[in-house]
Design an enzyme around this catalytic site. Structure first.
Site, PDB file in Angstrom:
ATOM      1  N   TYR A   1       0.829  -1.209   0.000  1.00  0.00           N
ATOM      2  CA  TYR A   1       0.000   0.000   0.000  1.00  0.00           C
ATOM      3  C   TYR A   1       0.857   1.249   0.000  1.00  0.00           C
ATOM      4  O   TYR A   1       2.079   1.189   0.210  1.00  0.00           O
ATOM      5  CB  TYR A   1      -0.945  -0.010   1.196  1.00  0.00           C
ATOM      6  CG  TYR A   1      -0.295   0.309   2.535  1.00  0.00           C
ATOM      7  CD1 TYR A   1       0.534  -0.591   3.169  1.00  0.00           C
ATOM      8  CD2 TYR A   1      -0.518   1.539   3.162  1.00  0.00           C
ATOM      9  CE1 TYR A   1       1.127  -0.295   4.395  1.00  0.00           C
ATOM     10  CE2 TYR A   1       0.059   1.842   4.382  1.00  0.00           C
ATOM     11  CZ  TYR A   1       0.877   0.920   4.996  1.00  0.00           C
ATOM     12  OH  TYR A   1       1.466   1.228   6.192  1.00  0.00           O
TER      13      TYR A   1
ATOM     14  N   ARG B   1       8.093   4.164  -4.699  1.00  0.00           N
ATOM     15  CA  ARG B   1       8.148   3.188  -3.599  1.00  0.00           C
ATOM     16  C   ARG B   1       7.099   2.093  -3.800  1.00  0.00           C
ATOM     17  O   ARG B   1       7.345   0.926  -3.477  1.00  0.00           O
ATOM     18  CB  ARG B   1       7.946   3.892  -2.252  1.00  0.00           C
ATOM     19  CG  ARG B   1       8.123   2.925  -1.090  1.00  0.00           C
ATOM     20  CD  ARG B   1       8.104   3.643   0.241  1.00  0.00           C
ATOM     21  NE  ARG B   1       6.833   4.294   0.459  1.00  0.00           N
ATOM     22  CZ  ARG B   1       6.590   5.157   1.442  1.00  0.00           C
ATOM     23  NH1 ARG B   1       7.561   5.478   2.297  1.00  0.00           N
ATOM     24  NH2 ARG B   1       5.411   5.705   1.585  1.00  0.00           N
TER      25      ARG B   1
ATOM     26  N   ARG C   1      -8.922 -20.673  -0.813  1.00  0.00           N
ATOM     27  CA  ARG C   1      -7.778 -20.293   0.018  1.00  0.00           C
ATOM     28  C   ARG C   1      -6.608 -21.221  -0.242  1.00  0.00           C
ATOM     29  O   ARG C   1      -6.731 -22.443  -0.077  1.00  0.00           O
ATOM     30  CB  ARG C   1      -8.153 -20.332   1.506  1.00  0.00           C
ATOM     31  CG  ARG C   1      -7.028 -19.873   2.425  1.00  0.00           C
ATOM     32  CD  ARG C   1      -7.462 -19.876   3.890  1.00  0.00           C
ATOM     33  NE  ARG C   1      -6.377 -19.404   4.745  1.00  0.00           N
ATOM     34  CZ  ARG C   1      -5.403 -20.171   5.241  1.00  0.00           C
ATOM     35  NH1 ARG C   1      -5.374 -21.476   4.950  1.00  0.00           N
ATOM     36  NH2 ARG C   1      -4.449 -19.662   5.996  1.00  0.00           N
TER      37      ARG C   1
ATOM     38  N   HIS D   1      -2.095 -21.117   0.030  1.00  0.00           N
ATOM     39  CA  HIS D   1      -0.925 -20.292   0.345  1.00  0.00           C
ATOM     40  C   HIS D   1      -0.159 -19.876  -0.904  1.00  0.00           C
ATOM     41  O   HIS D   1       0.348 -18.770  -0.991  1.00  0.00           O
ATOM     42  CB  HIS D   1       0.030 -21.049   1.278  1.00  0.00           C
ATOM     43  CG  HIS D   1      -0.434 -21.068   2.699  1.00  0.00           C
ATOM     44  ND1 HIS D   1      -1.553 -21.748   3.111  1.00  0.00           N
ATOM     45  CD2 HIS D   1       0.061 -20.477   3.806  1.00  0.00           C
ATOM     46  CE1 HIS D   1      -1.724 -21.582   4.410  1.00  0.00           C
ATOM     47  NE2 HIS D   1      -0.758 -20.798   4.856  1.00  0.00           N
TER      48      HIS D   1
ATOM     49  N   LYS E   1       6.394  -1.868   1.893  1.00  0.00           N
ATOM     50  CA  LYS E   1       5.226  -1.269   2.564  1.00  0.00           C
ATOM     51  C   LYS E   1       4.050  -2.240   2.435  1.00  0.00           C
ATOM     52  O   LYS E   1       3.158  -2.087   1.593  1.00  0.00           O
ATOM     53  CB  LYS E   1       4.918   0.115   1.968  1.00  0.00           C
ATOM     54  CG  LYS E   1       4.114   0.990   2.917  1.00  0.00           C
ATOM     55  CD  LYS E   1       4.194   2.431   2.510  1.00  0.00           C
ATOM     56  CE  LYS E   1       3.179   3.312   3.209  1.00  0.00           C
ATOM     57  NZ  LYS E   1       3.283   3.364   4.661  1.00  0.00           N
TER      58      LYS E   1
ATOM     59  N   GLU F   1      12.637   2.683  13.958  1.00  0.00           N
ATOM     60  CA  GLU F   1      11.741   3.768  13.527  1.00  0.00           C
ATOM     61  C   GLU F   1      10.517   3.736  14.426  1.00  0.00           C
ATOM     62  O   GLU F   1      10.494   3.022  15.426  1.00  0.00           O
ATOM     63  CB  GLU F   1      11.368   3.587  12.052  1.00  0.00           C
ATOM     64  CG  GLU F   1      10.700   2.255  11.760  1.00  0.00           C
ATOM     65  CD  GLU F   1      10.376   2.030  10.287  1.00  0.00           C
ATOM     66  OE1 GLU F   1      10.292   3.005   9.534  1.00  0.00           O
ATOM     67  OE2 GLU F   1      10.180   0.858   9.917  1.00  0.00           O
TER      68      GLU F   1
END
Ligand code: PLP
Length: 288
Positions: free
Chosen positions: A34, A53, A99, A101, A148, A180
């Site tokens: 994101y 990014r 579902r 993996h 991210k 951070e």
């Protein structure tokens, strides 16, 4: 006006019209990345840096999604009234219809974006900034914090811990070093020099961090990208955190103890003023 319209897979629709499969891997596995991008008066702040990014994160997790991101986000902002908005953009790997993996290239990424109102802090002035109280705690995250990813459970748990302690943010420590904040980069100032943890897979390469270092370089303010131990916080002249939607923020207390005299420091004041000037240059097309 905000979030009247969201973007989902090529469509601008009302939020209750936007539907994603329960098998979407973003939902099941946080298999998604994101960005959060501030827009001031309808103009993206460091938009290209955010999109660079995003491309980095997508490449790192091998999600293939190429769109005219700037056109989509600009249109979304306009449809939500322009002004001061934070844009959230998420790209997940999509769904296999069940579902599993593992994944393969046949999956279509799910692209979602929405907006929410933000304060234009640089338009308001330094006196309006109240500063942050923070705690210091263990960094529970994985070792690819440079991506991210929406896998934010460790960040959420630690931020909640901070909030319940009456603080605004938590500074994270891994292997005896500060990394951070849960959603911000970290700076320590001593004798006019800015120190910040160096870029690595242990921190997110913040767009605001990059701008702080660019502005410092332009103004001849010395900075060093170094390892910082939590003990060093106690003797810092100033501590700051930074993120896109909160800008550069002075930290006034750490674990209840004041940073220096507990006031916003002079170098922070200067950096805030540089940000305000930069934003003005951005609005008038003089800066990127
Ligand atoms: N570090 C983390 C973990 C973050 O989540 C964020 C922003 O959300 C930042 C740093 C600051 O990045 P930016 O300045 O690009 O918003």
């Amino acid at each position: 006006m905000s979030n009247e319209v969201v973007y989902l897979n090529g469509q601008f629709v009302a939020p209750d019209q936007a539907q994603v499969s329960v098998f979407d891997r973003g939902f099941l596995f946080a298999d998604s990345v994101y960005e959060v991008i501030p827009y001031y008066r309808g103009v993206g702040f460091r938009l290209q840096q955010h999109l660079d990014r995003l491309a980095y994160s997508l490449r790192a997790v091998r999600i293939e999604a190429v769109e005219d991101w700037a056109a989509i986000l600009d249109e979304l902002v306009q449809r939500n009234g322009g002004g001061n908005l934070s844009v959230y953009l998420q790209v997940s790997r999509g769904s296999a219809g069940y579902r599993t993996h593992t994944y393969d290239d046949s999956m279509q990424p799910t692209v979602f974006a929405c907006t929410s109102p933000i304060r234009d802090i640089y338009g308001e002035g330094a006196e309006q900034i109240s500063g942050y109280n923070v705690i210091v705690t263990a960094d529970l995250r994985w070792h690819r914090c440079d991506i991210k990813s929406t896998g934010l459970l460790p960040n959420i748990l630690v931020l909640q811990q901070a909030r319940e302690a009456g603080a605004d943010e938590a500074l994270l420590v891994r292997d005896g070093l500060l990394s951070e904040g849960t959603s911000s980069n970290l700076y320590l100032v001593r004798q006019g020099v800015i120190y910040t943890p160096k870029r690595s897979s242990e921190i997110l390469g913040g767009t605001t961090r990059e701008l702080i270092l660019e502005l410092a370089a332009e103004e001849g303010i010395p900075y060093q990208e170094v390892d910082i131990r939590p003990e060093e916080l106690a003797t810092a002249d100033e501590v700051w955190v930074s993120s896109s939607t909160r800008g550069v923020m002075p930290v006034l207390t750490i674990d209840g103890e004041p940073v220096a005299d507990g006031q916003k420091g002079p170098l922070w004041q200067r950096m805030f003023a540089l940000f305000t000037r930069f934003q003005h240059r951005l609005m008038t097309g003089e800066a990127q």
